[in-house]
Design an enzyme around this catalytic site. Structure first.
Site, mmCIF file in Angstrom:
data_model
loop_
_atom_site.group_PDB
_atom_site.id
_atom_site.type_symbol
_atom_site.label_atom_id
_atom_site.label_comp_id
_atom_site.label_asym_id
_atom_site.label_seq_id
_atom_site.Cartn_x
_atom_site.Cartn_y
_atom_site.Cartn_z
ATOM 1 N N LYS A 22 0.622 -1.384 0.190
ATOM 2 C CA LYS A 22 0.080 -0.243 0.128
ATOM 3 C C LYS A 22 0.872 1.557 0.261
ATOM 4 O O LYS A 22 0.429 1.937 -0.389
ATOM 5 C CB LYS A 22 -0.785 -0.141 1.143
ATOM 6 C CG LYS A 22 -1.569 1.081 1.444
ATOM 7 C CD LYS A 22 -2.221 1.248 3.009
ATOM 8 C CE LYS A 22 -1.916 1.763 3.698
ATOM 9 N NZ LYS A 22 -0.810 3.107 4.327
ATOM 10 N N ASN A 23 2.143 1.526 1.035
ATOM 11 C CA ASN A 23 3.056 2.988 1.185
ATOM 12 C C ASN A 23 3.406 2.603 -0.172
ATOM 13 O O ASN A 23 3.700 3.467 -0.527
ATOM 14 C CB ASN A 23 3.183 3.046 2.860
ATOM 15 C CG ASN A 23 2.479 3.276 3.283
ATOM 16 O OD1 ASN A 23 1.451 3.251 3.445
ATOM 17 N ND2 ASN A 23 2.895 2.522 5.082
ATOM 18 N N CYS A 117 -3.298 7.826 9.155
ATOM 19 C CA CYS A 117 -3.724 7.092 10.765
ATOM 20 C C CYS A 117 -2.898 8.046 12.421
ATOM 21 O O CYS A 117 -1.764 9.315 12.047
ATOM 22 C CB CYS A 117 -3.452 6.758 11.041
ATOM 23 S SG CYS A 117 -3.429 5.033 10.517
ATOM 24 N N PRO A 123 4.544 16.273 12.067
ATOM 25 C CA PRO A 123 4.956 17.183 11.203
ATOM 26 C C PRO A 123 5.544 16.545 9.547
ATOM 27 O O PRO A 123 5.469 15.763 9.182
ATOM 28 C CB PRO A 123 6.225 17.550 11.785
ATOM 29 C CG PRO A 123 7.052 16.076 12.475
ATOM 30 C CD PRO A 123 5.960 15.443 12.526
ATOM 31 N N GLN A 126 9.955 17.989 6.910
ATOM 32 C CA GLN A 126 11.314 17.924 6.487
ATOM 33 C C GLN A 126 10.861 18.313 5.239
ATOM 34 O O GLN A 126 11.968 18.294 3.607
ATOM 35 C CB GLN A 126 11.611 16.109 6.444
ATOM 36 C CG GLN A 126 12.668 16.095 8.152
ATOM 37 C CD GLN A 126 13.071 16.820 8.743
ATOM 38 O OE1 GLN A 126 14.086 17.071 7.824
ATOM 39 N NE2 GLN A 126 12.815 17.994 9.266
ATOM 40 N N ASP A 305 4.946 -0.132 11.961
ATOM 41 C CA ASP A 305 3.106 -0.600 11.883
ATOM 42 C C ASP A 305 3.004 -1.511 11.894
ATOM 43 O O ASP A 305 2.464 -2.821 11.702
ATOM 44 C CB ASP A 305 3.379 -0.065 9.548
ATOM 45 C CG ASP A 305 3.161 1.169 9.539
ATOM 46 O OD1 ASP A 305 3.268 1.962 10.296
ATOM 47 O OD2 ASP A 305 3.407 1.118 8.269
ATOM 48 N N ARG A 397 -8.468 0.689 5.285
ATOM 49 C CA ARG A 397 -7.741 1.338 4.551
ATOM 50 C C ARG A 397 -6.067 1.057 3.976
ATOM 51 O O ARG A 397 -5.711 1.723 2.900
ATOM 52 C CB ARG A 397 -7.120 2.165 5.945
ATOM 53 C CG ARG A 397 -8.425 3.647 5.658
ATOM 54 C CD ARG A 397 -7.805 4.753 7.109
ATOM 55 N NE ARG A 397 -6.615 5.015 6.651
ATOM 56 C CZ ARG A 397 -5.944 6.458 6.610
ATOM 57 N NH1 ARG A 397 -6.230 6.886 7.975
ATOM 58 N NH2 ARG A 397 -5.003 6.386 6.046
#
Ligand code: UD1
Length: 430
Positions: A22-23, A117, A123, A126, A305, A397
């Site tokens: 997925k990523n 999530c 943040p 970067q 994860d 998801r």
């Protein structure tokens, strides 16, 4: 509201096919609109996050054709709008990849600040630092990130933290900047390498992906390609730990065992047998599980994860285990739910101290986020009695046909949508 109803106690046994990562898919989708030619992507997971991403791409003019469930053809030729304010996109973290992709191709992009999530502060400093190093002006206005440049120019970026998202995002933009970009302290995750391979197959010039230093020589244009996404390390790892907690025997197929090494090592430490072959890994949990310690780290360390999944397993392992979360600061919210199933876990800051119990018992619980949701399903599969899990939209998801794949391994799990369906499930499972 849809729920998973689970009757625990069955060992998971058999084989399960793992889908595309997925990523990696989310970043590859964004990258695919950086050419005006057509791109064919295979092994695309059919999960909510990738579908939302495609919907957002269509909202700015990309043309996407689904050839079959896992193959898509994408054309970014007709993109007319560089502002993505789609309501859905807010919900996925990876919307920031559209920023890098559009900035690289059109020198301008405007994307709603990402959500994703809720696992702590996330943040994007970067990413912004990287785009600025490429000469872009980046500002946040009215909940949007706006990045623009007359011309993107290669730059030298030292990432202050190891970040998958910013490494990929800067790589996307830099692949079409003028001159050379160097990213130091880059993330080394398999999906960083996969996105670099994808971009290179489109004519980009990226070297060093998978190491700390990535060198990118910008090109003027990218061309069409055909590409198959790598298997999902986390989906595979989840099924491997599901085998462990249910005392099962599961072979995850269509995987790259190298990507699973940190996961396999921990499974062996807690008493499982792990057998690797070319593109499969078999996990046999014949002995009682024993305690261990684990700290989440960037690749090749143990993935954050997989932290909820290993915690669920250690909750059932003899002795005291310690899990330290070093990537996100608020990733133990699911522990309250697990405690309701009988776990004995104390969380102090970013550390969970786990006293193994002999069993979990079924309860009504909610999935707080994607991976924790999957981990709670695992707990339900191991538990005595029936577990009901709410908010399964989070799990959907990132896991395709999760309950169907588990059923294929002998689990008693169903998606239920009403009290009647739940009663039917209870009758059937006794
Ligand atoms: C991605 C994954 C997520 C995974 C995480 C770590 C996607 C869509 N999500 O998330 O599933 O848990 O990698 O493997 O691919 N950070 C900063 N500034 C930034 C960016 C990140 O300080 O600009 C910090 C984060 O707060 C965190 C760490 O860096 O502490 C790692 O974050 P990152 O690797 O970027 O995670 P995501 O891309 O958000």
């Amino acid at each position: 509201m849809e729920q998973y109803a689970i009757k625990g106690g069955n060992p998971l046994v058999g084989e399960v096919e793992i889908g595309g990562a997925k990523n990696a898919a989310l970043a590859i989708l964004a990258a695919s609109i950086m050419t005006d030619e057509t791109v064919l992507i295979e092994n695309m997971p059919d999960v909510r996050d990738t579908n939302v991403m495609m919907q957002a791409m269509e909202s700015i003019g990309a043309v996407i054709e689904r050839i079959d469930r896992h193959t898509v053809k994408i054309s970014g030729k007709a993109i007319r709008d560089l502002a993505i304010e789609d309501d859905y996109i807010k919900k996925i973290r990876a919307s920031y990849y559209l920023l890098g992709a559009l900035l690289g191709k059109y020198n301008k992009a405007q994307v709603t600040l990402p959500g994703g999530c809720n696992i702590g502060l996330r943040p994007i400093d970067q990413h912004i630092k990287g785009f600025r190093a490429l000469g872009a002006d980046v500002r946040i206005e009215h909940g949007l990130i706006i990045a623009e440049a007359e011309k993107l120019k290669g730059g030298h970026i030292y990432m202050d933290v190891v970040t998958v998202g910013a490494t990929i995002d800067v790589m996307l933009a830099a692949s079409m900047a003028e001159g050379q970009t160097i990213i130091e302290n880059a993330a080394k995750e398999p999906h960083v390498v996969d996105v670099a391979n994808f971009l290179n197959s489109m004519g980009a010039s990226i070297k060093g992906a998978g190491t700390d230093v990535i060198r990118i020589k910008g090109v003027n244009r990218l061309h069409g390609t055909e590409y198959a996404i790598i298997p999902d390390q986390i989906e595979a790892g989840t099924f491997m730990f599901a085998a462990a907690v249910t005392k099962g025997d599961v072979t995850v197929k269509n995987v790259i065992p190298k990507h699973l090494e940190s996961i396999s090592a921990k499974l062996m430490e807690i008493g499982c047998e792990v057998e690797e072959s070319d593109d499969a890994v078999r996990v046999v949990a014949a002995k009682p599980l024993t305690h261990t310690h684990v700290k989440t780290l960037p690749y090749p360390g143990f993935p954050t994860d997989m932290q909820p999944q290993i915690t669920v397993a250690l909750g059932l392992s003899k002795g005291t285990s310690i899990v330290t979360e070093s990537i996100f600061e608020n990733r133990f919210k699911y522990v309250d739910e697990l405690t309701r199933m009988g776990a004995s876990i104390k969380v102090e800051g970013n550390t969970a101290i786990i006293d193994g119990v002999s069993k979990y018992t079924g309860a009504s619980i909610s999935a707080p986020d994607l991976r924790a949701g999957a981990a709670l399903v695992m707990a339900g599969l191991a538990a005595e009695g029936t577990t009901l899990i709410d908010d399964i939209k989070f799990i959907e998801r990132g896991y395709e046909d999760f309950h169907l794949k588990l059923q294929g391994l002998g689990a008693q799990i169903e998606k239920v949508n009403s009290e009647r369906e739940l009663q039917k499930f209870r009758l059937k499972t006794g």
